[in-house]
Design a protein around this motif. Structure first.
Motif, PDB file in Angstrom:
ATOM      1  N   ALA A   1      47.144 -31.540  25.388  1.00  0.00           N
ATOM      2  CA  ALA A   1      47.852 -31.139  26.753  1.00  0.00           C
ATOM      3  C   ALA A   1      47.205 -31.864  28.379  1.00  0.00           C
ATOM      4  CB  ALA A   1      48.277 -29.459  27.022  1.00  0.00           C
ATOM      5  N   PHE A   2      48.050 -31.954  29.743  1.00  0.00           N
ATOM      6  CA  PHE A   2      47.314 -32.576  30.642  1.00  0.00           C
ATOM      7  C   PHE A   2      48.264 -32.520  31.605  1.00  0.00           C
ATOM      8  CE2 PHE A   2      50.076 -36.206  28.600  1.00  0.00           C
ATOM      9  CZ  PHE A   2      51.341 -35.936  29.545  1.00  0.00           C
ATOM     10  N   ALA A   3      48.152 -32.402  32.688  1.00  0.00           N
ATOM     11  CA  ALA A   3      48.266 -32.494  34.066  1.00  0.00           C
ATOM     12  C   ALA A   3      48.107 -33.145  34.917  1.00  0.00           C
ATOM     13  CB  ALA A   3      48.020 -30.834  34.501  1.00  0.00           C
ATOM     14  N   GLU A   4      48.766 -33.388  35.807  1.00  0.00           N
ATOM     15  CA  GLU A   4      48.134 -34.407  36.531  1.00  0.00           C
ATOM     16  C   GLU A   4      48.889 -33.997  38.242  1.00  0.00           C
ATOM     17  OE1 GLU A   4      49.032 -39.019  37.708  1.00  0.00           O
ATOM     18  OE2 GLU A   4      48.141 -38.736  35.978  1.00  0.00           O
ATOM     19  N   ASN A   5      48.555 -34.475  39.458  1.00  0.00           N
ATOM     20  CA  ASN A   5      49.176 -34.023  40.562  1.00  0.00           C
ATOM     21  C   ASN A   5      48.584 -35.945  41.098  1.00  0.00           C
ATOM     22  OD1 ASN A   5      49.972 -31.478  41.002  1.00  0.00           O
ATOM     23  ND2 ASN A   5      48.004 -30.811  40.413  1.00  0.00           N
ATOM     24  N   ASN A   6      49.573 -35.911  42.002  1.00  0.00           N
ATOM     25  CA  ASN A   6      49.511 -37.170  42.982  1.00  0.00           C
ATOM     26  C   ASN A   6      50.089 -37.218  44.427  1.00  0.00           C
ATOM     27  OD1 ASN A   6      48.202 -39.237  40.626  1.00  0.00           O
ATOM     28  ND2 ASN A   6      50.634 -39.421  40.603  1.00  0.00           N
ATOM     29  N   TYR A   7      49.395 -36.835  45.175  1.00  0.00           N
ATOM     30  CA  TYR A   7      49.778 -36.482  47.113  1.00  0.00           C
ATOM     31  C   TYR A   7      49.556 -37.755  47.673  1.00  0.00           C
ATOM     32  CZ  TYR A   7      49.767 -34.494  51.605  1.00  0.00           C
ATOM     33  OH  TYR A   7      49.744 -34.214  52.594  1.00  0.00           O
ATOM     34  N   ASP A   8      50.834 -38.597  48.392  1.00  0.00           N
ATOM     35  CA  ASP A   8      51.174 -39.747  49.048  1.00  0.00           C
ATOM     36  C   ASP A   8      50.717 -39.008  50.387  1.00  0.00           C
ATOM     37  OD1 ASP A   8      50.264 -41.582  50.568  1.00  0.00           O
ATOM     38  OD2 ASP A   8      52.682 -42.563  49.291  1.00  0.00           O
ATOM     39  N   MET A   9      48.920 -39.436  50.647  1.00  0.00           N
ATOM     40  CA  MET A   9      49.136 -38.867  52.539  1.00  0.00           C
ATOM     41  C   MET A   9      49.299 -39.919  53.590  1.00  0.00           C
ATOM     42  SD  MET A   9      45.753 -37.267  52.193  1.00  0.00           S
ATOM     43  CE  MET A   9      44.477 -36.419  53.964  1.00  0.00           C
ATOM     44  N   PHE A  10      48.785 -40.843  52.952  1.00  0.00           N
ATOM     45  CA  PHE A  10      49.166 -42.277  54.149  1.00  0.00           C
ATOM     46  C   PHE A  10      50.733 -43.001  53.843  1.00  0.00           C
ATOM     47  CE2 PHE A  10      44.639 -40.975  52.648  1.00  0.00           C
ATOM     48  CZ  PHE A  10      44.473 -40.262  54.620  1.00  0.00           C
ATOM     49  N   GLY A  11      51.034 -42.568  53.109  1.00  0.00           N
ATOM     50  CA  GLY A  11      51.865 -43.753  52.713  1.00  0.00           C
ATOM     51  C   GLY A  11      53.154 -43.228  54.254  1.00  0.00           C
ATOM     52  N   LYS A  12      53.844 -44.289  54.523  1.00  0.00           N
ATOM     53  CA  LYS A  12      55.768 -44.283  55.162  1.00  0.00           C
ATOM     54  C   LYS A  12      56.057 -42.879  54.858  1.00  0.00           C
ATOM     55  CE  LYS A  12      56.333 -49.046  55.233  1.00  0.00           C
ATOM     56  NZ  LYS A  12      57.197 -50.224  55.715  1.00  0.00           N
ATOM     57  N   ARG A  13      56.131 -42.978  53.047  1.00  0.00           N
ATOM     58  CA  ARG A  13      57.103 -40.926  52.911  1.00  0.00           C
ATOM     59  C   ARG A  13      55.894 -40.063  52.506  1.00  0.00           C
ATOM     60  NH1 ARG A  13      60.144 -45.116  51.109  1.00  0.00           N
ATOM     61  NH2 ARG A  13      61.975 -45.468  52.943  1.00  0.00           N
ATOM     62  N   ARG A  14      55.798 -39.338  53.155  1.00  0.00           N
ATOM     63  CA  ARG A  14      54.806 -38.276  51.971  1.00  0.00           C
ATOM     64  C   ARG A  14      55.567 -37.882  51.174  1.00  0.00           C
ATOM     65  NH1 ARG A  14      51.146 -36.036  57.225  1.00  0.00           N
ATOM     66  NH2 ARG A  14      50.625 -37.835  57.972  1.00  0.00           N
ATOM     67  N   SER A  15      54.366 -37.439  50.105  1.00  0.00           N
ATOM     68  CA  SER A  15      54.553 -36.924  48.773  1.00  0.00           C
ATOM     69  C   SER A  15      54.024 -36.627  47.804  1.00  0.00           C
ATOM     70  CB  SER A  15      55.162 -38.067  47.644  1.00  0.00           C
ATOM     71  OG  SER A  15      54.808 -38.975  47.295  1.00  0.00           O
ATOM     72  N   LEU A  16      54.331 -35.230  47.451  1.00  0.00           N
ATOM     73  CA  LEU A  16      54.045 -34.315  45.960  1.00  0.00           C
ATOM     74  C   LEU A  16      54.663 -34.626  44.610  1.00  0.00           C
ATOM     75  CD1 LEU A  16      51.004 -32.693  45.340  1.00  0.00           C
ATOM     76  CD2 LEU A  16      52.208 -30.996  46.198  1.00  0.00           C
ATOM     77  N   THR A  17      54.382 -35.167  43.728  1.00  0.00           N
ATOM     78  CA  THR A  17      55.013 -35.237  42.199  1.00  0.00           C
ATOM     79  C   THR A  17      53.092 -33.999  42.077  1.00  0.00           C
ATOM     80  OG1 THR A  17      53.470 -37.134  42.369  1.00  0.00           O
ATOM     81  CG2 THR A  17      56.189 -36.974  42.912  1.00  0.00           C
ATOM     82  N   SER A  18      53.701 -33.462  41.197  1.00  0.00           N
ATOM     83  CA  SER A  18      52.910 -33.342  39.796  1.00  0.00           C
ATOM     84  C   SER A  18      53.406 -33.268  38.268  1.00  0.00           C
ATOM     85  CB  SER A  18      53.520 -31.790  39.883  1.00  0.00           C
ATOM     86  OG  SER A  18      52.415 -31.414  40.912  1.00  0.00           O
ATOM     87  N   THR A  19      53.067 -33.920  37.524  1.00  0.00           N
ATOM     88  CA  THR A  19      53.441 -33.630  35.688  1.00  0.00           C
ATOM     89  C   THR A  19      52.608 -33.153  34.684  1.00  0.00           C
ATOM     90  OG1 THR A  19      53.613 -36.281  36.991  1.00  0.00           O
ATOM     91  CG2 THR A  19      53.663 -36.516  34.716  1.00  0.00           C
ATOM     92  N   TYR A  20      53.614 -32.708  33.878  1.00  0.00           N
ATOM     93  CA  TYR A  20      53.155 -31.862  32.758  1.00  0.00           C
ATOM     94  C   TYR A  20      53.241 -32.375  31.170  1.00  0.00           C
ATOM     95  CZ  TYR A  20      52.335 -28.901  36.416  1.00  0.00           C
ATOM     96  OH  TYR A  20      52.259 -28.248  38.364  1.00  0.00           O
ATOM     97  N   GLY A  21      52.370 -32.949  30.619  1.00  0.00           N
ATOM     98  CA  GLY A  21      52.765 -33.054  29.520  1.00  0.00           C
ATOM     99  C   GLY A  21      51.974 -32.913  28.385  1.00  0.00           C
ATOM    100  N   VAL A  22      52.079 -33.376  26.984  1.00  0.00           N
ATOM    101  CA  VAL A  22      51.578 -32.722  25.506  1.00  0.00           C
ATOM    102  C   VAL A  22      51.381 -34.169  25.122  1.00  0.00           C
ATOM    103  CG1 VAL A  22      53.518 -32.394  24.539  1.00  0.00           C
ATOM    104  CG2 VAL A  22      51.071 -31.406  23.938  1.00  0.00           C
ATOM    105  N   THR A  23      50.369 -34.378  24.459  1.00  0.00           N
ATOM    106  CA  THR A  23      50.195 -35.607  23.392  1.00  0.00           C
ATOM    107  C   THR A  23      50.322 -35.669  21.717  1.00  0.00           C
ATOM    108  OG1 THR A  23      49.657 -37.401  24.920  1.00  0.00           O
ATOM    109  CG2 THR A  23      49.603 -37.952  23.030  1.00  0.00           C
ATOM    110  N   TYR A  24      50.734 -35.986  21.239  1.00  0.00           N
ATOM    111  CA  TYR A  24      50.998 -35.352  20.006  1.00  0.00           C
ATOM    112  C   TYR A  24      50.318 -36.936  18.983  1.00  0.00           C
ATOM    113  CZ  TYR A  24      52.176 -33.854  15.365  1.00  0.00           C
ATOM    114  OH  TYR A  24      52.110 -33.168  13.953  1.00  0.00           O
ATOM    115  N   THR A  25      49.282 -35.995  17.932  1.00  0.00           N
ATOM    116  CA  THR A  25      48.686 -37.150  17.010  1.00  0.00           C
ATOM    117  C   THR A  25      49.458 -37.137  15.688  1.00  0.00           C
ATOM    118  OG1 THR A  25      46.482 -36.918  17.533  1.00  0.00           O
ATOM    119  CG2 THR A  25      47.583 -38.817  18.347  1.00  0.00           C
ATOM    120  N   PRO A  26      50.073 -37.151  14.776  1.00  0.00           N
ATOM    121  CA  PRO A  26      50.165 -36.579  13.305  1.00  0.00           C
ATOM    122  C   PRO A  26      49.579 -36.777  12.710  1.00  0.00           C
ATOM    123  CG  PRO A  26      51.920 -37.747  13.707  1.00  0.00           C
ATOM    124  CD  PRO A  26      51.205 -37.361  15.250  1.00  0.00           C
TER     125      PRO A  26
END
Length: 102
Positions: free
Chosen positions: A1-26
């Protein structure tokens, strides 16, 4: 499982995104991955945009010569005034084949 947060505070449009996921290796050769993304883009010249996305991928790699991966993603952008609403469909694929050890 993984989680990632991206925050753009210096661009023309400020943004905050969060990604949550899972990797399965059978097994040692196959990989499947799924992820969800949620975020907000703040635009000082227009309306803010809420973004939701889902992505799925599957990959195969043998131990020596060959690997391949395919990924699909759907993004839905929703603005407050509905003028910048958008649905985006993305697809990506990669193939690698090593013809010799050299």
């Amino acid at each position: 499982a993984f989680a990632e947060n991206n925050y753009d505070m210096f661009g023309k449009r400020r943004s905050l995104t969060s990604t949550y996921g899972v990797t399965y290796t059978p097994d040692a050769m196959w990989t499947a991955e799924g992820a969800l993304e949620f975020g907000k883009v703040n635009d000082p010249k227009g309306e803010d945009i809420e973004r939701k996305a889902v992505s799925l991928s599957v990959g195969y790699a043998d131990k020596e010569n060959f690997s391949a991966k395919v990924r699909g993603e759907v993004r839905v952008d929703d603005s407050e005034d509905n003028k910048r609403d958008r649905q985006t469909y993305l697809a990506a694929a990669s193939v690698s084949w090593k013809t010799s050890p050299d």
